[in-house]
Design a protein around this motif. Structure first.
Motif: not given
Length: 144
Positions: A49-66
């Motif tokens: 669950v923690t791993l999925a949260r970290r992946i989701g956060t990293a994907f969100g940061d990347w999408a914002a940078d995109l």
């Protein structure tokens, strides 16, 4: 900590539903509910669950940078250019091999030691069944 507690509560509620279903003599359905009810607790204890949260956060940061970072857009442009160049070279190589195949002397001509003898194919090659012509010939020779 809060995530694990929430997953434990969710599993407990699911197990309560499973026991209630088993009380009604629906054991197969109760077993399936219990299996699904144990998933949140198992995922939390394994750290997924923690791993999925970290992946989701990293994907969100990347999408914002995109959206907001022009260097990301430049990176995609470079990737598109690379794919385009690769595709062009594949097309050129395919055209060159077609032209090279037409320039070779036909089979059976003296001096053409590397050329393989051509197998006569009838209407099968027009339909796209030319791959099976060899198999058909072998079967015909064996009387099958």
């Amino acid at each position: 900590m809060l995530t694990t507690t929430l997953c434990a509560v969710l599993s407990a509620v699911g197990l309560a539903v499973a026991f209630r279903t088993a009380y009604r003599s629906r054991y197969l359905r109760a077993t399936r509910i219990a299996a699904l009810a144990l998933l949140p607790l198992g995922l939390a204890l394994a750290g997924l669950v923690t791993l999925a949260r970290r992946i989701g956060t990293a994907f969100g940061d990347w999408a914002a940078d995109l959206v907001f970072d022009p260097t990301v857009w430049l990176g995609f442009a470079v990737l598109a250019c690379s794919a385009l160049l690769y595709g062009i070279t594949r097309l050129i190589a395919a055209r060159a091999s077609v032209r090279k195949g037409a320039a070779q002397p036909p089979a059976g001509v003296p001096g053409a030691s590397t050329a393989r003898p051509a197998v006569q194919r009838g209407a099968d090659s027009e339909i796209g069944l030319s791959d099976f012509a060899d198999v058909e010939e072998i079967l015909r020779r064996r009387g099958i």
